[in-house]
Design a protein around this motif. Structure first.
Motif, PDB file in Angstrom:
ATOM      1  N   ASP A 124       0.838  -1.206   0.000  1.00  0.00           N
ATOM      2  CA  ASP A 124       0.000   0.000   0.000  1.00  0.00           C
ATOM      3  C   ASP A 124       0.870   1.252   0.000  1.00  0.00           C
ATOM      4  N   ILE A 125       1.852   1.261   0.881  1.00  0.00           N
ATOM      5  CA  ILE A 125       2.697   2.444   1.045  1.00  0.00           C
ATOM      6  C   ILE A 125       3.531   2.694  -0.205  1.00  0.00           C
ATOM      7  N   GLU A 126       4.039   1.619  -0.802  1.00  0.00           N
ATOM      8  CA  GLU A 126       4.792   1.780  -2.049  1.00  0.00           C
ATOM      9  C   GLU A 126       3.934   2.438  -3.118  1.00  0.00           C
ATOM     10  N   ASN A 127       2.690   1.995  -3.235  1.00  0.00           N
ATOM     11  CA  ASN A 127       1.828   2.478  -4.303  1.00  0.00           C
ATOM     12  C   ASN A 127       1.262   3.866  -4.051  1.00  0.00           C
ATOM     13  N   ILE A 128       1.473   4.420  -2.863  1.00  0.00           N
ATOM     14  CA  ILE A 128       1.123   5.817  -2.630  1.00  0.00           C
ATOM     15  C   ILE A 128       1.824   6.697  -3.650  1.00  0.00           C
ATOM     16  N   MET A 129       3.044   6.325  -4.018  1.00  0.00           N
ATOM     17  CA  MET A 129       3.881   7.197  -4.831  1.00  0.00           C
ATOM     18  C   MET A 129       3.671   7.016  -6.330  1.00  0.00           C
ATOM     19  N   TYR A 130       2.670   6.249  -6.737  1.00  0.00           N
ATOM     20  CA  TYR A 130       2.498   5.986  -8.156  1.00  0.00           C
ATOM     21  C   TYR A 130       1.104   6.327  -8.641  1.00  0.00           C
ATOM     22  N   SER A 131       1.085   7.070  -9.739  1.00  0.00           N
ATOM     23  CA  SER A 131      -0.170   7.442 -10.380  1.00  0.00           C
ATOM     24  C   SER A 131       0.115   7.857 -11.812  1.00  0.00           C
ATOM     25  N   SER A 132      -0.856   7.633 -12.652  1.00  0.00           N
ATOM     26  CA  SER A 132      -0.876   8.220 -13.997  1.00  0.00           C
ATOM     27  C   SER A 132      -2.242   8.873 -14.144  1.00  0.00           C
ATOM     28  N   TYR A 133      -2.502   9.820 -13.247  1.00  0.00           N
ATOM     29  CA  TYR A 133      -3.812  10.443 -13.098  1.00  0.00           C
ATOM     30  C   TYR A 133      -4.849   9.382 -12.738  1.00  0.00           C
ATOM     31  N   SER A 134      -4.447   8.424 -11.886  1.00  0.00           N
ATOM     32  CA  SER A 134      -5.317   7.300 -11.571  1.00  0.00           C
ATOM     33  C   SER A 134      -5.404   6.983 -10.087  1.00  0.00           C
ATOM     34  N   GLY A 159       4.901   6.807 -17.822  1.00  0.00           N
ATOM     35  CA  GLY A 159       3.937   7.898 -17.780  1.00  0.00           C
ATOM     36  C   GLY A 159       3.529   8.312 -16.383  1.00  0.00           C
ATOM     37  N   PHE A 160       4.377   8.079 -15.389  1.00  0.00           N
ATOM     38  CA  PHE A 160       4.042   8.401 -14.011  1.00  0.00           C
ATOM     39  C   PHE A 160       3.975   9.911 -13.780  1.00  0.00           C
ATOM     40  N   THR A 161       3.143  10.276 -12.824  1.00  0.00           N
ATOM     41  CA  THR A 161       3.058  11.653 -12.358  1.00  0.00           C
ATOM     42  C   THR A 161       3.674  11.750 -10.962  1.00  0.00           C
ATOM     43  N   ILE A 162       3.830  12.977 -10.493  1.00  0.00           N
ATOM     44  CA  ILE A 162       4.247  13.188  -9.109  1.00  0.00           C
ATOM     45  C   ILE A 162       3.119  13.901  -8.370  1.00  0.00           C
ATOM     46  N   PRO A 163       2.935  13.594  -7.090  1.00  0.00           N
ATOM     47  CA  PRO A 163       1.850  14.240  -6.341  1.00  0.00           C
ATOM     48  C   PRO A 163       2.241  15.641  -5.892  1.00  0.00           C
ATOM     49  N   LEU A 164       1.401  16.596  -6.194  1.00  0.00           N
ATOM     50  CA  LEU A 164       1.572  17.944  -5.661  1.00  0.00           C
ATOM     51  C   LEU A 164       0.715  18.149  -4.416  1.00  0.00           C
ATOM     52  N   ILE A 165      -0.413  17.458  -4.349  1.00  0.00           N
ATOM     53  CA  ILE A 165      -1.251  17.450  -3.135  1.00  0.00           C
ATOM     54  C   ILE A 165      -1.858  16.060  -3.004  1.00  0.00           C
ATOM     55  N   ARG A 166      -1.668  15.431  -1.838  1.00  0.00           N
ATOM     56  CA  ARG A 166      -2.293  14.139  -1.532  1.00  0.00           C
ATOM     57  C   ARG A 166      -3.376  14.322  -0.475  1.00  0.00           C
TER      58      ARG A 166
END
Length: 638
Positions: free
Chosen positions: A296-306, A481-488
């Motif tokens: 879970d914690i690892e996947n906090i850091m991964y998104s492609s607007y998803s 195509g990963f993004t970075i979080p600006l606000i979580r």
């Protein structure tokens, strides 16, 4: 004439839109013709977001990522020309400042204003869509203003563009009182929230844009900063005045600012939860509860607007993937060696020790954890830690019985690190063996300044993806195509907890409940239960002062290595207490546990050039040339 050029020439310098490619031969594209057609206006709009992303996702110039005490790096890495490494060494300067965003930010602001002044002229758009795009640009302008304020304090506000042929005095805008700056940011966000859609109502064409959840969350963050000690009753800047003698800071503390922040966070949480936003979690396919929480914690850091937890995100700079610099090279392991990886930006010992025990308590506060013996060797026999810690094997006590976020974020000697998907014939769960000559250890005989090298014996797992093998990591990453979080979303819960704690005389459920949401996802007990059941100071959770310390440590852990600590220690006005300390680690030239762990006497100094000068370093300097031409006052100490 950098600031004036920002005001006059931003359209020429704006790189987000390549309008010349669309101009017919022997014709000239103008602002008026650009904003005749929807396609051109859309390219301008998306270009604003693109330029914002380039400004804040570049880890070489974004000083908040590696510019504090969360990381250490070898000399070779520090000499690569990254601006950010100069900041913790106290090398910031007013001549060509490191990590400067002033000029580029005002170019973006001018282009926001150009968009707002012309979007209504587009003939093939409906009014509702124009309004929605305008609202997004109001929010984007607020975001840029906020980023300027937290770097520079009082800034110049530009409500509308000034004509390029205006008198020089009109172009020399004054800095505004910092409270005025915060109010203008909030005004823009309040205007925007009425017209932006909720997140799940956006199409793929506008997935990059602000939504109601992100606007509300940004407002909560802005008001949190306005309430924080750096900007609320800061005696450091009681004499900080503008060019006409007007005050730019208020020396008087205003408790009501915390209430405004808390209520804004409550509203942001309501909007988020009503629209399906959740903390990422719920993995259940792994063999143990600990492994599921780590996933879970690892996947906090991964998104492609998803990712449902990401309220606002932007594309990573593919030329500067953070993973490249933190992933180990493994020069002594031919099966996993990759010359594309550097393994030279490392989590500091301070961060290794800041994570909780398994009971969700600081390592020096848990009465069941061997704090005095943390630098001695021990063993783990519980199956709860299978495939995370080698069982019945000598492991440093510091690495035992820690919380899931520790194991998901930190790779240390004699801990496991999943580096690929296991198959029937191959187990990719690698044991980190960090002594000199071992697979993960150095092959140098000295601490070298001529190549990438691990200098403290730790690697960062956070920001990396365990499903990819070390050898194929960069090729997989490039196409991700990963993004970075600006606000979580987790940040909004933490804002709730902090703001209500500072406003109330005594903490109650308004403080504990949002904090517990973050802790539950992290796999640690609720805060009151943890402190009452296992701590050496069970009454700490009953007081404002005690909860302040707890909330700050929770912040440091949850958002470790994401750039939050850099800003937090400044807004809390404690940077001068923390950022002058030496950095520690292990003797990476040691070929045995005893030598590697310094005869079990504790860590050794690996970096001693940390320097933070107060109050000067709490605000960045504006470029000296800019000060000379714009007639603005410089920040104190510069």
């Amino acid at each position: 004439m950098k600031y004036l050029l920002s005001i006059i020439c931003a359209v020429i310098l704006f790189t987000g839109c390549n309008y010349l490619d669309m101009v017919p031969e022997n014709d000239i594209e103008t602002i008026e013709t650009i904003f005749e057609r929807r396609n051109n206006a859309e390219e301008w709009w998306k270009g604003l977001h693109g330029q914002m992303a380039r400004l804040f996702s570049n880890i070489a110039t974004n000083t908040s990522i590696v510019g504090t005490d969360e990381f250490v790096a070898c000399e070779y890495m520090r000499n690569r020309g990254w601006d950010a490494f100069k900041i913790p060494e106290g090398q910031q300067m007013s001549q060509s400042p490191y990590g400067a965003t002033w000029r580029t930010s005002y170019i973006i602001i001018r282009n926001c204003n150009t968009f707002l002044e012309n979007i209504d002229n587009v003939y093939n758009m409906e009014d509702w869509e124009k309004q929605q795009w305008k609202a997004d640009v109001w929010a984007l302008k607020a975001f840029i203003y906020f980023e300027l304020v937290r770097r520079y304090g009082p800034i110049a506000l530009v409500p509308e563009n000034i004509a390029a042929d205006a008198d020089i005095k009109q172009l020399q805008l004054p800095r505004q009182h910092v409270d005025t700056c915060f109010k203008e940011i909030v005004r823009l966000l309040d205007a925007a929230v009425e017209h932006v859609p909720v997140g799940n109502a956006r199409s793929n064409d506008d997935i990059h844009a602000f939504c109601k959840e992100s606007v509300c969350a940004l407002k909560a963050r802005v008001l949190l900063y306005a309430a924080s000690p750096l900007f609320n009753g800061n005696m450091f800047y009681s004499d900080f005045k503008g060019k006409n003698g007007e005050p730019l800071f208020s020396a008087e503390y205003d408790r009501e600012k915390w209430r405004l922040a808390a209520e804004a966070a409550d509203e942001a949480v309501r909007v988020c939860e009503e629209n399906g936003r959740t903390l990422y979690g719920g993995q259940a396919s792994k063999a143990t509860e600990l492994l599921n929480k780590m996933d879970d914690i690892e996947n906090i850091m991964y998104s492609s607007y998803s990712n449902p937890e990401y309220l606002f995100e932007c594309k990573q700079q593919s030329s500067l993937w953070f993973d490249k610099w933190i992933m180990p090279r493994l020069v002594n392991d031919p099966d996993n060696y990759s010359d594309q990886l550097c393994g030279a930006i490392l989590p500091s010992m301070k961060m290794v020790e800041i994570y909780y025990t398994e009971h969700g308590l600081p390592i020096d506060a848990d009465n069941t954890w061997n704090y005095a013996g943390r630098y001695q060797m021990g063993t783990e026999s519980s199956g709860l830690y299978k495939d995370v810690v080698p069982l019945n094997t000598q492991v440093l006590q510091l690495h035992l019985r820690r919380e899931p976020r520790f194991y998901a974020s930190i790779a240390g000697d004699r801990l496991y690190w999943q580096r690929g998907v296991n198959t029937s014939s191959k187990n990719y769960n690698q044991l980190v063996e960090a002594y000199k000559g071992e697979k993960w250890g150095t092959s140098f005989d000295i601490i070298s300044s001529n190549d990438y090298q691990n200098i403290n014996g730790y690697w960062l797992k956070k920001h990396t993806f365990s499903k990819w093998s070390t050898k194929t990591y960069m090729s997989n990453l490039t196409s991700s195509g990963f993004t970075i979080p600006l606000i979580r979303l987790a940040e909004v819960y933490m804002i709730q907890a902090e703001a209500w704690n500072e406003y109330l005389d005594k903490p109650d459920s308004r403080v504990y409940d949002p904090l517990d949401k973050v802790r539950e996802r992290a796999g640690v007990p609720k805060v009151v239960s943890a402190w009452k059941s296992y701590s050496k100071a069970p009454g700490k959770v009953d007081t404002k002062e005690g909860m302040r310390e707890i909330i700050r440590q929770e912040n440091n852990i949850e958002f470790a290595f994401e750039g939050h600590r850099y800003w937090n220690v400044r807004r809390w006005k404690i940077a001068h207490e923390l950022l002058n300390e030496k950095q520690y680690g292990w003797n990476v030239l040691g070929e045995s546990a005893r030598v590697f762990y310094n005869n079990f006497n504790g860590p050794v100094v690996v970096f001693s050039k940390c320097k933070f000068t107060a109050p000067r370093d709490y605000l960045d300097p504006i470029d000296a040339e800019e000060i000379l031409i714009s007639s603005m006052v410089q920040n104190p100490g510069w």
